[in-house]
Each structure stands twice: as structure tokens, then as C-alpha cells.
Write a protein that holds these residues in place. Structure first.
Motif, PDB file in Angstrom:
ATOM      1  N   PHE A  14      -6.981 -14.436  -6.180  1.00  0.00           N
ATOM      2  CA  PHE A  14      -6.529 -15.344  -5.122  1.00  0.00           C
ATOM      3  C   PHE A  14      -5.113 -14.982  -4.687  1.00  0.00           C
ATOM      4  N   SER A  15      -4.821 -15.186  -3.421  1.00  0.00           N
ATOM      5  CA  SER A  15      -3.519 -14.820  -2.868  1.00  0.00           C
ATOM      6  C   SER A  15      -2.420 -15.773  -3.327  1.00  0.00           C
ATOM      7  N   LYS A  16      -1.195 -15.337  -3.153  1.00  0.00           N
ATOM      8  CA  LYS A  16      -0.021 -16.146  -3.480  1.00  0.00           C
ATOM      9  C   LYS A  16      -0.044 -17.471  -2.712  1.00  0.00           C
ATOM     10  N   ARG A  17      -0.338 -17.416  -1.409  1.00  0.00           N
ATOM     11  CA  ARG A  17      -0.336 -18.633  -0.590  1.00  0.00           C
ATOM     12  C   ARG A  17      -1.479 -19.562  -0.996  1.00  0.00           C
ATOM     13  N   ASP A  18      -2.623 -18.990  -1.306  1.00  0.00           N
ATOM     14  CA  ASP A  18      -3.776 -19.769  -1.735  1.00  0.00           C
ATOM     15  C   ASP A  18      -3.414 -20.594  -2.972  1.00  0.00           C
ATOM     16  N   LYS A  19      -2.844 -19.947  -3.964  1.00  0.00           N
ATOM     17  CA  LYS A  19      -2.454 -20.637  -5.200  1.00  0.00           C
ATOM     18  C   LYS A  19      -1.360 -21.662  -4.932  1.00  0.00           C
ATOM     19  N   ALA A  20      -0.427 -21.300  -4.063  1.00  0.00           N
ATOM     20  CA  ALA A  20       0.691 -22.204  -3.773  1.00  0.00           C
ATOM     21  C   ALA A  20       0.195 -23.488  -3.114  1.00  0.00           C
ATOM     22  N   TYR A  21      -0.740 -23.374  -2.179  1.00  0.00           N
ATOM     23  CA  TYR A  21      -1.232 -24.573  -1.506  1.00  0.00           C
ATOM     24  C   TYR A  21      -1.987 -25.477  -2.480  1.00  0.00           C
ATOM     25  N   VAL A  22      -2.863 -24.868  -3.270  1.00  0.00           N
ATOM     26  CA  VAL A  22      -3.660 -25.658  -4.215  1.00  0.00           C
ATOM     27  C   VAL A  22      -2.760 -26.384  -5.224  1.00  0.00           C
ATOM     28  N   SER A  23      -1.685 -25.729  -5.633  1.00  0.00           N
ATOM     29  CA  SER A  23      -0.785 -26.323  -6.633  1.00  0.00           C
ATOM     30  C   SER A  23       0.238 -27.294  -6.026  1.00  0.00           C
ATOM     31  N   GLY A  24       0.244 -27.404  -4.690  1.00  0.00           N
ATOM     32  CA  GLY A  24       1.182 -28.310  -4.030  1.00  0.00           C
ATOM     33  C   GLY A  24       2.613 -27.806  -4.027  1.00  0.00           C
ATOM     34  N   ALA A  25       2.781 -26.487  -3.872  1.00  0.00           N
ATOM     35  CA  ALA A  25       4.121 -25.887  -3.882  1.00  0.00           C
ATOM     36  C   ALA A  25       5.014 -26.557  -2.840  1.00  0.00           C
ATOM     37  N   ILE A  26       6.231 -26.848  -3.242  1.00  0.00           N
ATOM     38  CA  ILE A  26       7.142 -27.633  -2.397  1.00  0.00           C
ATOM     39  C   ILE A  26       7.457 -26.934  -1.077  1.00  0.00           C
ATOM     40  N   GLU A  27       7.486 -25.595  -1.072  1.00  0.00           N
ATOM     41  CA  GLU A  27       7.865 -24.876   0.149  1.00  0.00           C
ATOM     42  C   GLU A  27       6.794 -24.951   1.241  1.00  0.00           C
ATOM     43  N   LEU A  28       5.583 -25.413   0.885  1.00  0.00           N
ATOM     44  CA  LEU A  28       4.521 -25.528   1.888  1.00  0.00           C
ATOM     45  C   LEU A  28       4.311 -26.960   2.362  1.00  0.00           C
ATOM     46  N   GLN A  29       4.985 -27.914   1.782  1.00  0.00           N
ATOM     47  CA  GLN A  29       4.680 -29.318   2.053  1.00  0.00           C
ATOM     48  C   GLN A  29       4.963 -29.747   3.491  1.00  0.00           C
ATOM     49  N   ASP A  30       5.855 -29.065   4.176  1.00  0.00           N
ATOM     50  CA  ASP A  30       6.134 -29.419   5.567  1.00  0.00           C
ATOM     51  C   ASP A  30       5.059 -28.929   6.528  1.00  0.00           C
ATOM     52  N   PHE A  31       4.114 -28.134   6.033  1.00  0.00           N
ATOM     53  CA  PHE A  31       3.136 -27.500   6.914  1.00  0.00           C
ATOM     54  C   PHE A  31       1.766 -28.190   6.893  1.00  0.00           C
ATOM     55  N   TYR A  32       1.641 -29.271   6.142  1.00  0.00           N
ATOM     56  CA  TYR A  32       0.410 -30.064   6.183  1.00  0.00           C
ATOM     57  C   TYR A  32       0.762 -31.542   6.159  1.00  0.00           C
ATOM     58  N   LYS A  33      -0.200 -32.389   6.436  1.00  0.00           N
ATOM     59  CA  LYS A  33       0.087 -33.817   6.616  1.00  0.00           C
ATOM     60  C   LYS A  33      -0.256 -34.667   5.399  1.00  0.00           C
ATOM     61  N   TYR A  34      -1.376 -34.339   4.730  1.00  0.00           N
ATOM     62  CA  TYR A  34      -1.849 -35.193   3.639  1.00  0.00           C
ATOM     63  C   TYR A  34      -1.973 -34.410   2.331  1.00  0.00           C
ATOM     64  N   ASP A  35      -1.583 -35.066   1.242  1.00  0.00           N
ATOM     65  CA  ASP A  35      -1.904 -34.523  -0.076  1.00  0.00           C
ATOM     66  C   ASP A  35      -3.413 -34.619  -0.274  1.00  0.00           C
ATOM     67  N   VAL A  36      -3.964 -33.680  -1.036  1.00  0.00           N
ATOM     68  CA  VAL A  36      -5.413 -33.655  -1.235  1.00  0.00           C
ATOM     69  C   VAL A  36      -5.783 -34.576  -2.393  1.00  0.00           C
ATOM     70  N   SER A  37      -6.292 -35.755  -2.051  1.00  0.00           N
ATOM     71  CA  SER A  37      -6.732 -36.718  -3.060  1.00  0.00           C
ATOM     72  C   SER A  37      -7.682 -37.695  -2.417  1.00  0.00           C
ATOM     73  N   LEU A  38      -8.498 -38.333  -3.229  1.00  0.00           N
ATOM     74  CA  LEU A  38      -9.444 -39.320  -2.724  1.00  0.00           C
ATOM     75  C   LEU A  38      -8.701 -40.516  -2.136  1.00  0.00           C
ATOM     76  N   GLU A  39      -7.595 -40.898  -2.766  1.00  0.00           N
ATOM     77  CA  GLU A  39      -6.823 -42.051  -2.321  1.00  0.00           C
ATOM     78  C   GLU A  39      -6.187 -41.822  -0.946  1.00  0.00           C
ATOM     79  N   ALA A  40      -5.815 -40.579  -0.675  1.00  0.00           N
ATOM     80  CA  ALA A  40      -5.133 -40.262   0.588  1.00  0.00           C
ATOM     81  C   ALA A  40      -6.036 -40.456   1.802  1.00  0.00           C
ATOM     82  N   PHE A  41      -7.355 -40.509   1.593  1.00  0.00           N
ATOM     83  CA  PHE A  41      -8.257 -40.675   2.729  1.00  0.00           C
ATOM     84  C   PHE A  41      -8.084 -42.037   3.409  1.00  0.00           C
ATOM     85  N   LYS A  42      -7.526 -42.992   2.721  1.00  0.00           N
ATOM     86  CA  LYS A  42      -7.266 -44.295   3.350  1.00  0.00           C
ATOM     87  C   LYS A  42      -6.333 -44.113   4.546  1.00  0.00           C
TER      88      LYS A  42
END
Length: 531
Positions: A14-42
């Protein structure tokens, strides 16, 4: 099947970015809107309700589409639910690959179905419909015209150009005949062949045939298949396409996001053009470019003045096709969608899109990494256990696995570390004595030590080679095992076709996957026989 789960971070493929996104790397957090969780779907549900999704349009288009291919009652029910304000979609997409192409085509779909069911249990006041978008507008024929099955490559030969969905299925006859011969006549083979043959011979164009094939295989799960290359849907997207033509907004917004990502340490995934639209006519799909005050279509003599292209867009929006930069916007405009499920490469280009969505006031969906899978059947599992290779070790390269096996099973030690240490101690004494006589001799002593250590290293290699020959049968099995599970040194899911597994397990293959493929878990799943 028994399932072992491995963290994405431990899979080198798996690529560096792939692993970083899945792990919630702080440097990518500005590039998406929601954390991946069941609760966030609300929050996603609340935000998507604010979008002005034209549900009546979507319903009408899907009813018209399925009038051509036929419809299962569960799919028909889900399409009817899409008219309701409390109904939402979970979506994945892929090009219409021949016979589904690599395994992850199926894994994306199954992950989407699983999540829609999970959401239905968690949010009982809402309905959730799994949607698969078949990217029939794509024109990269070389990416979709083949499938790998039983060490053979089935390849569709076709001389035409343009959108693959518009290509004639007549030229599929030779590859269908080849597939039938490979499948044989066992019960599972006969069943799946009837479905494939019916889909690819009943309709004139490849796009419709693919919708039929996906529908027939996944209809019992309520999966809705959508071809977005429809005039009415394009008409809804017309204002955004007009903005792209006359203001080139996409390149500006996405270009800035790419620059921001590069500053965070990640390369561009999909570089925008000045105009991110194609022109579709007479089976061609060609880029639109601005040439002075005129608009041209690459590879043709078609040319428009600004007034002419504006009129063409208003009168025939179906002649315009979004590229990868614009396609996510189009998808989220027409669907009441909450989440997109995709692979690492797909999510990489979605991470470049957030400001685009904000500009057009369309909600940016939750981005969910699809499940990755390694499926080890009974025969290969026996070989893995006989070789003493743990499941996490399977991801190591072949040379490393062979060396480990030989070292572990050698009758005598193959490492001369004690001898090297003893030699270094001897030379340390010699170096001290030489330095007392003439300090310039130290360099000569150290050079001699290096030479002799190199010689011992060569002896180790010869001893390892000799020991490998004693275990040649097992080392060959290890190499064959790796080749089977990691074709061309890549992941099984990116190469092998699902048919090899369907012939063995039938619909049980899908059922086993559906129970386990929860994309919210953020793990790679390894399936092995339970006994």
C-alpha cells in the motif's frame, strides 16, 4: 472461512498516502470532511439533507434504465425508496471491466452493500441504498479489455474508439468462446456462464451489457447500478459544466489543493486540465480545449465559438462528458449520497476535491477505504502451514521467506557471526600493536579485516546456497505459493479475476465476503479455511 486482520500500515504494497489516510494522519485532515466512523454518519445525513438532490429525476432515469435490462423486486424497491427524503445512498464506482476485471471490483461492491446494511441497523429512521456506478463514459479501452483467469489473460480485441460503454458487443464473441472453454461444465461454471453469456449477447452496447451483468449477480442484495451517461442527468449538471467551459474553475481549485497536498508531502494523483470536459459525438470522446477565442475538440476538426458551444451545451448536454476532475461533483449532485467507497488510488484524487465541492455548495461525502482481501484456499493454506510461514510473513518478499526457511531448517548454523566477532577481536589486538609501531599501519590492518570479513560473507552465501539445494523442493513450493497469492509481485486483488473463486465456492464466495467486508474496520482481511 477463518479471517485474520492486518493493519494497513504493515502491508508494504500500500502507498504512503493510502496508509496515512486510513490511519488519520494529521497532515491530511484538512483535505476531507468527515472522520470514518459509524457515529459520524449522523452529521453526514444532516448535511446531505441540505443538498437539493433531484430525487424525481434520479428515479425516472433509473426506471428508464432498468426498463431495458430488467429488474429484480429488491432493486425496484430500493429505486422507489430513493424518492423519499429519508433515503440515502452509499456509493462505489468502477470502469466496466471485462468479466469484472480484478477481484477488487467485487470487493468494492460487497463493501458497499455491507455498509448500507450496517447503516440501516444503526439509523432505523432512514433507508440506505447501495449504488454501483458503471463508468461507461470512460474511453481507456486498454484498462478494461482483459481479465486474468487461471494463469491466462483473456483479452477483448476491438478496433473502435470512444466511450467503452458504446462499443459493440459483437466483437466479444471470440473472448466469450475462450471463457466458456476455460470455465468447463461444472454446476457453478454452468450457472455463471449462463449469466455472463446472456448479458454480453442480449444487448448491442457494452455499457448496457455490463449493467445487466452486475445486476444479475448482485440483484438479490438490492444493489442499484447506475450509468451516469444519460441526457437528463447531464442536463442537471449543465450549469457546472458551463462554469467549467467559460471560467475553468476546476483547474484553479483542484490545482491549489494539489499544491497544498504536495506541501504536505504527497504527489498529485490526477492533474487537472484547463477544461476538464470531453466532447462525445459519433462514438468519439475527445478533450475540449480553448484555442484563442474558439473551443476545439482534440483530434477532430470540430470547433465552436463561445456562443455556439453554449448553445450546444444547452441543447445537447449529453454530448459533454466530465473527466476524473469533474466526475465526483457530477456523482454527488445527482445522488443523495453519504459516502464513497474506493481504493487508495481513488481516494487520493478525492482528497484533491474538497474545495471544489465547497465552491459549488455540494456536500463532500465521507471517504471510505474499501476492504482489501487476500483469499487463501485449502490447497495453498496447506502449503503455507507446511512451510511454517505466518500470515503476516506472507507479505514479505520471496527471497526473504526462502532465506528464513533455510536458516530455520538447516542442520548446521549458516551464520558465521561468532567467527566474524572473533576475527574482529583478533584484528583489534593487531591494530593496537601496529599503531604502537607505526600509526600509518592502522589503515592497512583495517583494510585486511574488511577483506577477510568479505570472504567470510562469501562463505556464508555459499553455505546458504548449498543448504537451499538440500531444501529445493520446499523452497520451490514457497516461490510457487508467493506467485499464486501475489501475482507479478502485486496483491491478488489487483490481478486475479473473481471467476476462479466462484467456480470453487459459488455464491458462498459472495456470502462469506458480505459477512466480513466492513469498510469501517480499516484492516486488510486474510481468508483461510476454518478447518
Amino acid at each position: 472461512m477463518k479471517i485474520t486482520k492486518i493493519d494497513f500500515a504493515k502491508v508494504d504494497q500500500f502507498s504512503k498516502r493510502d496508509k496515512a489516510y486510513v490511519s488519520g494522519a494529521i497532515e491530511l485532515q484538512d483535505f476531507y470532511k468527515y472522520d470514518v466512523s459509524l457515529e459520524a454518519f449522523k452529521a453526514v445525513i444532516a448535511d446531505k439533507k441540505k443538498d437539493q438532490t433531484d430525487r424525481a429525476l434520479l428515479f425516472d432515469v433509473l426506471k428508464d434504465q432498468y426498463a431495458t435490462v430488467g429488474i429484480h423486486p429488491l432493486v425496484e424497491k430500493n429505486i422507489a425508496l430513493l424518492k423519499e427524503e429519508n433515503c440515502f445512498t452509499v456509493t462505489t464506482a468502477h470502469q466496466p471491466s471485462l468479466f469484472f476485471g480484478p477481484l477488487y471490483y467485487v470487493y468494492k461492491i460487497i463493501s458497499t452493500i455491507h455498509l448500507s446494511r450496517q447503516l440501516a441497523s444503526t439509523y432505523p429512521d432512514c433507508h440506505f441504498v447501495p449504488v454501483f456506478i458503471s463508468g461507461a463514459e470512460d474511453h481507456d479501452f486498454e484498462e478494461i479489455n482483459h481479465a486474468h483467469l487461471f494463469n491466462k489473460t483473456l483479452k477483448w480485441e476491438y478496433d473502435g474508439t470512444g466511450s467503452v460503454g458504446k462499443m459493440s458487443v459483437e466483437s466479444l464473441k471470440p473472448v466469450l468462446a475462450e471463457l466458456k472453454e476455460i470455465l468447463g461444465d461444472a454446476p457453478n461454471a454452468t450457472k455463471i456462464w449462463a449469466i455472463i453469456n446472456n448479458a454480453y449477447t442480449r444487448f448491442e452496447d457494452y455499457g448496457t451489457a455490463t449493467i445487466k451483468l452486475v445486476h444479475e449477480i448482485f440483484k438479490a442484495y438490492g444493489l442499484v447500478v447506475l450509468d451516469m451517461n444519460r441526457a437528463d442527468l447531464k442536463r442537471a449538471f449543465q450549469p457546472i459544466m458551463a462554469d467549467e467551459l467559460f471560467n475553468q474553475t476546476g483547474s484553479k481549485l483542484v490545482g491549489q489543493q494539489i499544491a497544498n497536498l504536495e506541501q504536505a508531502g504527497y504527489k498529485a494523483q490526477a492533474t487537472p486540465r484547463a477544461i476538464n470536459l470531453f466532447y462525445i459525438k459519433n462514438k468519439g470522446r475527445n478533450r475540449i480545449v480553448k484555442q484563442g477565442e474558439q473551443y476545439g475538440v482534440v483530434g477532430t476538426d470540430i470547433s465552436f465559438t463561445p456562443a455556439q458551444i453554449k448553445a450546444e451545451l444547452e441543447n445537447s448536454p449529453e454530448h459533454f462528458s466530465p473527466n476524473v476532475i469533474m466526475r465526483p461533483l457530477y456523482q454527488e449532485l445527482i445522488l443523495p449520497n453519504l459516502a464513497y467507497i474506493g481504493g487508495g488510488g481513488e481516494l487520493a484524487y478525492w482528497l484533491e476535491r474538497k474545495t471544489q465541492f465547497e465552491y459549488y455548495n455540494i456536500n463532500f461525502p465521507m471517504l471510505i477505504r474499501r476492504n482489501s482481501v487476500l483469499w487463501i484456499d485449502k490447497n495453498l493454506e496447506k502449503k503455507r502451514q507446511k512451510a511454517g510461514i505466518s500470515i503476516p510473513e506472507m507479505f514479505q518478499d520471496t527471497a526473504h521467506l526462502v532465506k528464513n526457511y533455510v536458516n530455520h531448517n538447516a542442520e548446521a548454523t549458516l551464520k558465521l557471526d561468532d567467527s566474524k566477532m572473533a576475527l574482529e577481536n583478533v584484528f583489534k589486538t593487531i591494530e593496537e600493536q601496529a599503531a604502537a609501531i607505526d600509526v600509518t599501519l592502522v589503515k592497512t590492518v583495517r583494510a585486511e579485516l574488511t577483506r577477510q570479513l568479505k570472504g567470510i560473507g562469501q562463505l556464508e552465501s555459499k553455505m546458504l546456497k548449498a543448504e537451499k539445494q538440500k531444501h529445493e523442493g520446499m523452497t520451490t513450493q514457497i516461490s510457487n505459493l508467493k506467485t499464486k497469492l501475489f501475482p507479478q509481485n502485486g496483491l491478488q486483488e489487483r490481478y486475479d479475476n473473481f471467476l476462479a473463486f466462484y467456480l470453487k465456492y459459488g455464491d458462498v464466495f459472495f456470502e462469506e465476503l458480505l459477512k466480513a467486508l466492513n469498510p469501517l474496520e480499516k484492516k486488510m482481511l486474510i481468508f483461510t479455511p476454518s478447518h
